[in-house]
Design an enzyme around this catalytic site. Structure first.
Site, PDB file in Angstrom:
ATOM      1  N   ASP A 141      -5.866   2.473  -3.201  1.00 45.03           N
ATOM      2  CA  ASP A 141      -7.103   2.249  -2.442  1.00 45.03           C
ATOM      3  C   ASP A 141      -7.423   3.434  -1.528  1.00 45.03           C
ATOM      4  O   ASP A 141      -8.434   3.426  -0.827  1.00 45.03           O
ATOM      5  CB  ASP A 141      -7.049   0.943  -1.642  1.00 45.03           C
ATOM      6  CG  ASP A 141      -5.996   0.939  -0.536  1.00 45.03           C
ATOM      7  OD1 ASP A 141      -5.152   1.873  -0.501  1.00 45.03           O
ATOM      8  OD2 ASP A 141      -6.002   0.002   0.288  1.00 45.03           O
ATOM      9  N   ASP A 194      -2.293   6.415  -3.282  1.00 40.91           N
ATOM     10  CA  ASP A 194      -1.125   5.740  -2.722  1.00 40.91           C
ATOM     11  C   ASP A 194      -0.715   4.617  -3.669  1.00 40.91           C
ATOM     12  O   ASP A 194      -1.255   4.484  -4.771  1.00 40.91           O
ATOM     13  CB  ASP A 194      -1.392   5.238  -1.302  1.00 40.91           C
ATOM     14  CG  ASP A 194      -2.483   4.188  -1.242  1.00 40.91           C
ATOM     15  OD1 ASP A 194      -3.236   4.052  -2.224  1.00 40.91           O
ATOM     16  OD2 ASP A 194      -2.595   3.491  -0.214  1.00 40.91           O
ATOM     17  N   SER A 202       0.816  -1.211   0.000  1.00 40.32           N
ATOM     18  CA  SER A 202       0.000   0.000   0.000  1.00 40.32           C
ATOM     19  C   SER A 202       0.857   1.272   0.000  1.00 40.32           C
ATOM     20  O   SER A 202       1.598   1.534  -0.920  1.00 40.32           O
ATOM     21  CB  SER A 202      -0.958  -0.041   1.191  1.00 40.32           C
ATOM     22  OG  SER A 202      -1.956   0.937   1.079  1.00 40.32           O
ATOM     23  N   ASP A 242      -1.140   1.461  -4.030  1.00 37.29           N
ATOM     24  CA  ASP A 242      -2.100   0.506  -4.599  1.00 37.29           C
ATOM     25  C   ASP A 242      -3.457   1.143  -4.887  1.00 37.29           C
ATOM     26  O   ASP A 242      -4.425   0.448  -5.209  1.00 37.29           O
ATOM     27  CB  ASP A 242      -2.256  -0.723  -3.703  1.00 37.29           C
ATOM     28  CG  ASP A 242      -2.885  -0.412  -2.352  1.00 37.29           C
ATOM     29  OD1 ASP A 242      -2.850   0.763  -1.925  1.00 37.29           O
ATOM     30  OD2 ASP A 242      -3.418  -1.339  -1.714  1.00 37.29           O
TER      31      ASP A 242
END
Length: 445
Positions: free
Chosen positions: A246, A242, A99, A244
């Protein structure tokens, strides 16, 4: 030994999270999912970290060794894995990402056949299988039953269509100049494509991943460069994702970085005004007190849960709700996605700006968060907070000074997170020093 933290398994790549752990964890998860297998396919995606290659190959090795077929789709946002797992009718989905963490960390997240993150009970069962040597060995299949792996490069289109379908059909982004910071991460292709196809004038930052620069001085955790660029280019709004994708951070046209709770508040009100908000809004225990006041003023109830977007989703399901999120930028529109999706949140905020014909700053200015101070303190051990001598008295003293407190351990690191909130920032700064000293003595002996 506990493997799972607040969001999957995460750690330094090549050290804690090495190829052996990844392979065995994939085997353990595969053994669990086999009981409910329908298609015998598992989807695997990743962000742009160099270590993703090592971990991906280990996961493929583990899954195929117990007879699973693997579909590899390369760099893709975490919410895309959740969507595509269900859309492609796989038994499960696996995302390789840490992440917002630096490149040297990595992680493994699992999704069930419906694209949902796993419950703690299921994670515990997978951990039990992981440490069961006999079961792991017995689950290896004969050579003719070993699974196959195939790489598919064109699934990005499915996700793009689903994202665009979340945007109102009667609106267009043609009047918006948007700056996107994709953090050299998983959204580096998808985010610009979506905004361009919906008509926006798009300027893209941090879109050249090299495996080592993900989240480095860019993206949702480092929005300063985006803020400067929005101001310089006189853009209408800036969106930072960010690694990833999400989570989302919004920068208004003045170059001010929006508070995550302000974003939650105005989006919740937007849904209510459209008649789309179901039940109460869900935020975490770290949410700002001003969010609750704002929502209550507009006739919207707020429920809270533990930190982590999967807990937000669990609470939404229990309440029959469809909107919630975290101050950190994980925002869930459960009518459109099974997890926090930065792209969907960015499109919904864009739709709010267009439908109201107002600037980002005037919309976000409706929620004025109270000052908060957050300190992440490194500690030697994690003692039961209820058993720390003097802590109850400390909290009572702070409460008497109208200071809200939240003290909790990190799920993945030897840290305690110390959060104080009040209307007086000077008082907060003074009291935070006392709180830090208290926990240094209590937890570092």
């Amino acid at each position: 030994m506990k493997l799972f933290g607040t969001d999957g398994v995460r750690g330094k790549a090549g050290e804690f999270l090495d190829s052996f752990l990844a392979m065995r964890l994939a085997m353990a998860a595969g053994i669990y999912f086999k009981d409910k297998s329908i298609t015998n396919n598992i989807l695997v995606g990743k962000d742009t970290r160099r270590s993703g290659y090592m971990i991906e190959n280990a996961i493929v090795s583990g899954l195929t060794s117990i007879g699973y077929n693997v579909i590899q789709i390369g760099p893709m946002p975490t919410p895309a894995i959740a969507f595509l797992t269900e859309d492609m009718r796989c038994d499960a989905g696996i995302m390789i990402s840490a992440s917002h963490n630096p490149y040297y960390d990595n992680g493994i997240k699992f999704f069930d056949a419906h694209g949902n993150k796993l419950s703690e009970d299921i994670e515990k069962k997978i951990e039990e299988i992981y440490f069961d040597d006999k079961l792991i060995q017995a689950s290896k299949v004969d050579m003719e039953k070993i699974g196959q792996a195939k790489r598919i490069d064109d699934v990005i289109g499915r996700y793009i269509v689903s994202i665009k379908n979340s945007f109102p059909k009667d609106l267009t982004l043609k009047s918006l100049r948007v700056v996107l910071d994709v953090a050299h991460g998983a959204a580096y292709k998808v985010a610009p494509t979506v905004f361009k196809e919906l008509g926006a004038e798009v300027i893209v930052m941090s879109d050249k991943p090299n495996g080592l620069n993900i989240n480095e001085n860019c993206g949702a955790l480092h929005p300063a460069n985006l803020a400067a660029e929005v101001k310089r280019l006189r853009a209408d709004v800036g969106f930072a994702f960010d690694g990833d994708a999400d989570r989302l951070v919004v920068v208004d046209e003045k170059g001010e970085v929006a508070n995550g709770d302000s974003l939650l508040g105005v989006l919740a009100l937007y849904l209510k005004e459209q008649g789309k908000l179901q039940s109460s809004v869900v935020a975490t225990i770290m949410s700002n007190g001003a969010l609750k006041e704002f929502l209550n003023k507009h006739g919207i109830e707020l429920d809270t849960c533990n930190v982590g977007d999967k807990y937000v989703l669990e609470k939404l399901k229990a309440n029959g709700g469809n909107f919630g999120g975290e101050q950190s930028g994980h925002i869930i529109f459960s009518d459109y996605a099974k997890t926090g999706d930065g792209l969907i949140a960015a499109l919904q905020f864009s739709a709010l700006m267009l439908s109201k014909k107002k600037s980002a700053s005037s919309i976000l200015g409706q929620v004025k968060p109270y000052p908060q101070l957050l300190t992440n303190l490194k500690i030697a051990e994690k003692k039961d907070l209820d058993k720390i001598k003097g802590l109850k008295e400390l909290k009572k003293d702070l409460e008497n000074k109208n200071i809200n407190t939240l003290f909790r351990y990190s799920g993945t690191e030897n840290l305690i997170r110390l959060l104080l909130e009040a209307r007086d920032i000077k008082l907060l700064e003074k009291e935070m020093k006392n709180v830090v000293e208290f926990f240094k003595k209590a937890l570092n002996g």
